[in-house]
Design a protein around this motif. Sequence first.
Motif, mmCIF file in Angstrom:
data_model
loop_
_atom_site.group_PDB
_atom_site.id
_atom_site.type_symbol
_atom_site.label_atom_id
_atom_site.label_comp_id
_atom_site.label_asym_id
_atom_site.label_seq_id
_atom_site.Cartn_x
_atom_site.Cartn_y
_atom_site.Cartn_z
ATOM 1 N N ILE A 275 -4.813 -1.813 28.578
ATOM 2 C CA ILE A 275 -3.341 -1.466 27.827
ATOM 3 C C ILE A 275 -3.260 -1.123 26.456
ATOM 4 C CG2 ILE A 275 -0.771 -1.178 27.885
ATOM 5 C CD1 ILE A 275 -0.942 -2.620 31.146
ATOM 6 N N LEU A 276 -3.909 -2.325 25.559
ATOM 7 C CA LEU A 276 -3.824 -2.824 24.668
ATOM 8 C C LEU A 276 -4.514 -1.540 23.407
ATOM 9 C CD1 LEU A 276 -2.669 -4.314 21.695
ATOM 10 C CD2 LEU A 276 -4.573 -5.877 22.086
ATOM 11 N N GLY A 277 -6.130 -1.033 24.139
ATOM 12 C CA GLY A 277 -6.447 0.286 23.396
ATOM 13 C C GLY A 277 -6.159 1.367 23.502
ATOM 14 N N GLN A 278 -4.495 1.582 24.127
ATOM 15 C CA GLN A 278 -3.744 2.752 24.306
ATOM 16 C C GLN A 278 -3.437 2.711 23.890
ATOM 17 O OE1 GLN A 278 -3.018 4.371 28.436
ATOM 18 N NE2 GLN A 278 -4.419 2.752 29.033
ATOM 19 N N LEU A 279 -2.656 1.784 22.776
ATOM 20 C CA LEU A 279 -1.552 1.774 21.661
ATOM 21 C C LEU A 279 -1.751 1.959 20.155
ATOM 22 C CD1 LEU A 279 0.061 -1.090 23.326
ATOM 23 C CD2 LEU A 279 0.482 0.630 24.085
ATOM 24 N N GLY A 280 -1.984 3.013 20.013
ATOM 25 C CA GLY A 280 -2.573 3.634 18.712
ATOM 26 C C GLY A 280 -1.182 3.407 17.373
ATOM 27 N N GLY B 27 0.803 -1.290 0.446
ATOM 28 C CA GLY B 27 0.072 -0.267 -0.042
ATOM 29 C C GLY B 27 1.023 0.876 0.215
ATOM 30 N N THR B 28 0.077 2.303 0.392
ATOM 31 C CA THR B 28 1.367 3.626 0.459
ATOM 32 C C THR B 28 2.165 3.772 1.629
ATOM 33 O OG1 THR B 28 -0.506 4.732 2.165
ATOM 34 C CG2 THR B 28 -1.239 5.110 0.229
ATOM 35 N N GLN B 29 3.445 4.792 1.532
ATOM 36 C CA GLN B 29 4.251 4.298 2.284
ATOM 37 C C GLN B 29 3.537 5.228 3.547
ATOM 38 O OE1 GLN B 29 6.954 7.338 0.184
ATOM 39 N NE2 GLN B 29 8.092 5.503 -0.455
ATOM 40 N N GLN B 30 3.602 4.181 4.743
ATOM 41 C CA GLN B 30 4.628 4.296 5.814
ATOM 42 C C GLN B 30 5.072 5.640 7.071
ATOM 43 O OE1 GLN B 30 1.305 3.164 7.879
ATOM 44 N NE2 GLN B 30 0.482 3.088 5.798
ATOM 45 N N PHE B 31 3.888 6.346 8.195
ATOM 46 C CA PHE B 31 4.787 7.244 8.538
ATOM 47 C C PHE B 31 4.418 7.303 9.569
ATOM 48 C CE2 PHE B 31 5.297 8.535 4.224
ATOM 49 C CZ PHE B 31 7.271 9.234 4.337
ATOM 50 N N LEU B 32 5.255 7.534 10.825
ATOM 51 C CA LEU B 32 4.766 7.921 11.922
ATOM 52 C C LEU B 32 4.699 8.657 12.506
ATOM 53 C CD1 LEU B 32 6.505 5.240 14.697
ATOM 54 C CD2 LEU B 32 5.488 7.175 15.388
ATOM 55 N N SER B 33 3.841 10.341 13.061
ATOM 56 C CA SER B 33 4.534 10.779 13.298
ATOM 57 C C SER B 33 5.127 11.189 14.337
ATOM 58 C CB SER B 33 2.325 12.082 13.014
ATOM 59 O OG SER B 33 2.913 13.223 13.324
ATOM 60 N N LEU B 34 5.579 12.261 14.586
ATOM 61 C CA LEU B 34 6.194 12.512 16.040
ATOM 62 C C LEU B 34 5.755 13.141 16.422
ATOM 63 C CD1 LEU B 34 9.422 13.964 14.605
ATOM 64 C CD2 LEU B 34 9.675 11.955 16.159
ATOM 65 N N LYS B 35 4.366 13.997 16.175
ATOM 66 C CA LYS B 35 3.314 14.364 17.672
ATOM 67 C C LYS B 35 2.887 13.383 18.353
ATOM 68 C CE LYS B 35 -0.244 17.996 17.261
ATOM 69 N NZ LYS B 35 0.476 19.150 17.787
ATOM 70 N N MET C 248 -0.754 3.535 11.867
ATOM 71 C CA MET C 248 0.083 4.600 12.320
ATOM 72 C C MET C 248 -1.244 5.357 12.508
ATOM 73 S SD MET C 248 2.545 3.726 12.802
ATOM 74 C CE MET C 248 3.325 1.770 12.083
ATOM 75 N N LEU C 249 -1.247 6.192 13.340
ATOM 76 C CA LEU C 249 -1.723 7.477 14.233
ATOM 77 C C LEU C 249 -2.181 8.753 13.253
ATOM 78 C CD1 LEU C 249 -1.649 7.635 17.853
ATOM 79 C CD2 LEU C 249 -3.546 6.683 16.822
ATOM 80 N N GLN C 250 -3.030 9.127 12.491
ATOM 81 C CA GLN C 250 -3.856 10.094 11.680
ATOM 82 C C GLN C 250 -4.136 11.888 12.793
ATOM 83 O OE1 GLN C 250 -3.000 9.339 8.359
ATOM 84 N NE2 GLN C 250 -1.915 7.493 9.217
ATOM 85 N N PRO C 251 -3.882 12.631 11.736
ATOM 86 C CA PRO C 251 -4.376 13.849 11.853
ATOM 87 C C PRO C 251 -5.421 14.007 13.336
ATOM 88 C CG PRO C 251 -3.847 13.889 9.519
ATOM 89 C CD PRO C 251 -3.478 12.954 9.654
ATOM 90 N N LYS C 252 -5.208 14.573 14.081
ATOM 91 C CA LYS C 252 -5.964 14.234 15.318
ATOM 92 C C LYS C 252 -6.494 13.102 16.119
ATOM 93 C CE LYS C 252 -9.622 17.561 13.312
ATOM 94 N NZ LYS C 252 -10.878 17.682 12.721
ATOM 95 N N GLY C 253 -5.109 12.090 15.841
ATOM 96 C CA GLY C 253 -5.436 10.977 16.184
ATOM 97 C C GLY C 253 -5.992 9.756 16.269
ATOM 98 N N ALA D 99 3.957 9.854 18.176
ATOM 99 C CA ALA D 99 4.148 9.669 19.109
ATOM 100 C C ALA D 99 4.397 9.503 20.406
ATOM 101 C CB ALA D 99 5.812 9.425 18.707
ATOM 102 N N ASN D 100 3.679 9.902 21.614
ATOM 103 C CA ASN D 100 3.815 9.764 22.526
ATOM 104 C C ASN D 100 2.539 9.152 23.322
ATOM 105 O OD1 ASN D 100 2.399 12.061 22.014
ATOM 106 N ND2 ASN D 100 2.510 12.765 24.196
ATOM 107 N N ARG D 101 2.305 8.897 21.521
ATOM 108 C CA ARG D 101 0.836 7.625 21.892
ATOM 109 C C ARG D 101 0.544 6.742 21.986
ATOM 110 N NH1 ARG D 101 -4.117 11.680 20.218
ATOM 111 N NH2 ARG D 101 -4.043 13.384 20.961
ATOM 112 N N HIS D 102 1.709 6.375 22.467
ATOM 113 C CA HIS D 102 2.473 4.731 22.242
ATOM 114 C C HIS D 102 2.020 3.740 21.299
ATOM 115 C CE1 HIS D 102 2.620 6.488 26.640
ATOM 116 N NE2 HIS D 102 1.660 6.472 26.847
ATOM 117 N N GLY D 103 2.621 2.359 21.127
ATOM 118 C CA GLY D 103 2.764 1.727 19.939
ATOM 119 C C GLY D 103 3.109 0.174 20.193
#
Length: 549
Positions: A338-343, A35-43, A392-397, A45-49
Motif C-alpha cells: 500500500i505504501l508503494g501507491q502513496l505518491g 528548497g523550492t516551493q512545494q505544490f500538490l497537483s490536483l490532477k 509530490m508527484l510531477q507531470p506524468k505521475g 491528487a487522486n494518486r493518494h498520499g
Amino acid sequence: MRGAARRLCHNAPTTAGDYSVGSDLFIGGGGPDYGTQQFLSLKYANRHGLVAGATGTGKTVTLQIMAEGFANAGVPVFLSDVKGDLSGLAKAGDPAHKLHAPFTERAAKIGFDDFGYDAFPVTFWDLFGEQGHPVRTTVSEMGPLLLGQLLGLSEAQEGILNIAFRVADEDGMALLDLKDLQALLVWIGENAKDLSLRYGNVSTSSVGAIQRRLLVLENQGATKLFGEPALALSDLMRTDADGRGMINILASDQLMGAPKLYATFLLWLLSELFEELPEVGDADKPKLVFFFDEAHLLFDDAPKALVDKVEQVARLIRSKGVGVYFITQNPADVPEDILGQLGNRVQHALRAFTAKDQKELRLAAQTYRDNPAFSTEEAIREVGVGEAVTSMLQPKGVPGVVERTLIRPPSSQLGPITKSEREALMATSEMAGKYDTPLDRDSAFEILRGRAEKAAADAEQAEAAIEKAEAEAKAAKQAAKETPSLREFKKARRYAGKATETTRRTTSRRSAPGDGIGGAIANVVIKELKGTTGRRIVRGILGGLFKGR
C-alpha cells in the motif's frame, strides 16, 4: 479574506465562486534554508498520499492546510478528528491570537504573499450523534467480511456469519441493525441441523460465540452505528454556495476507544465509495479526498484478507476520482504494497532512539527520490516542528525530488471551536434533521418475531383442539358402554342401597338394649332362630302348616 484564502491554490483566479480546475495546492517551502516551493497537483491528487511523523511534529496542521486547499479548489473532503482540533476549520484564524501571531512572518518567509484568514464550510458527523449529525450504516451494507473483522471472528465463525447473510438474502429479510442479526443467529441455532445439510456444519457453539461478540460490540455503542436512515454518500460530496468543497469532519475522540469500530467504519466508507462511484479516468481534480488519521489502527493485527481488501480499494478507487491520504506516526505502519501507491508524501520528523527506530528511519528515507543537496535520512531526523521533507508527484505521475519544506500557516483557527459554536453550526447545517431521528422499519427481527408469535398461536390453538377432541372422544366412549337398561339398573341399585341402609338403622334402634326383659328375650329367640336348630324348627312348623292346609 476569502479571496486571499482562495489563492492557496496556485494560479487560482480571485473571482468569487471561480475555481481553477488545474490549480495546485500550495504546501510550503521556499526561503534561504529550504528548497523550492512545494505544490500538490490536483490532477494527481487522486494518486493518494501519506502524512507521517512523530507526535507533536505538526501532522495535524499539515492535514488542516491540505483540507483548506482542497476545499478552496472545490473538492469535498472527509477527515477524522481524533483530538478535536480540526473543528477550527469552521472558524477564521485570529491574527491577534498568540498561536497565529507568527503566521504572517512565516508566510513572508516562504513567499506566501496572498496569505489571509478565513473560515471554511464544515459539516460535523459523529457515530454517537453527540458532536455531529449521526452516521449510520446497515448490517447488510457492512457485509460479512468487514463485520467479521470488527468482531474478531475465527474462520469457522465467519462461515456461520456468511450463512446468516445468505439465509437473509434468500428469505427476503433485511439486516438493518444489530437486533436483526442477533435474532437471525438465534433462528439459525434453532435450525442448525437442517441448515447443516445445505450449507455445511452449523455449530451452535460458534453461533453462541458470535452472539457474545455482538454483545461486546453493543456495549461499546455500536447499536448507534447500525440502523436507518443510512448515510447517503452524496451528502459527503457537496459544495457550498460559493463552489467550495464541503469539509466533513468525523468526531473520533470518543470513537478511538473502540479502535476496531473506528477502522472498520472508515474502511466500509471507502468500500462504499468504490462500489457506488462511476469510473472517471484521469480527472482534472478529485471528486472526494479522504484522510485516514491514525492509520495504524487499520493494519494492527489485521488478517491478510482485510489488508488485501485495503490494497485493492486503494489501487482501484483512484479511477473513481477519490484520493486517500493516510496519517500515521511512522511509514512502517502502512503495509509495503500500500505504501508503494502513496505518491504524494509529507514526512515530518522521526525520532530514532533505538536500533529499531534507526532501521525504520533508514527505510523511510529510502522511499524518497534522493536530493543531492542533502541527506534524506538526516533531514528526516533534523526537521523541526512545522517543517517536513516532502515529495509530490510531477507531470506524468513521476515522484518529485525530496525537498526540505516549511509548511505554510493555516487560514483557519488553530485548535477547536467552542461547544456552542459547534451546536450553532449543526443547527444551520443542511443535514440538520435528516439523520437525527432513527427509523425502525420491518426487518429480520420483526419478521422472525412475527413468525414465532404466529407459530406459538397456532400451536396453542392446535393444543386446545386436541384437548377438546380427546374430551369428546372419552365422553362418547363412556356413553357407548353404558346402555339405558344398565343405567336404570345402576340407578335402582343406588336406591336399593339407600333403602337397606335406612332399614338397618331403624332395626338397630328398635333392638337397642334399653327395651327391658321382653327385648332381651326377643333377642335370644332371634339369635336361636338364626342358628341351625332354629332353622329346622321353623321349617317343621311351616311344613306342618302347609301340610294341614
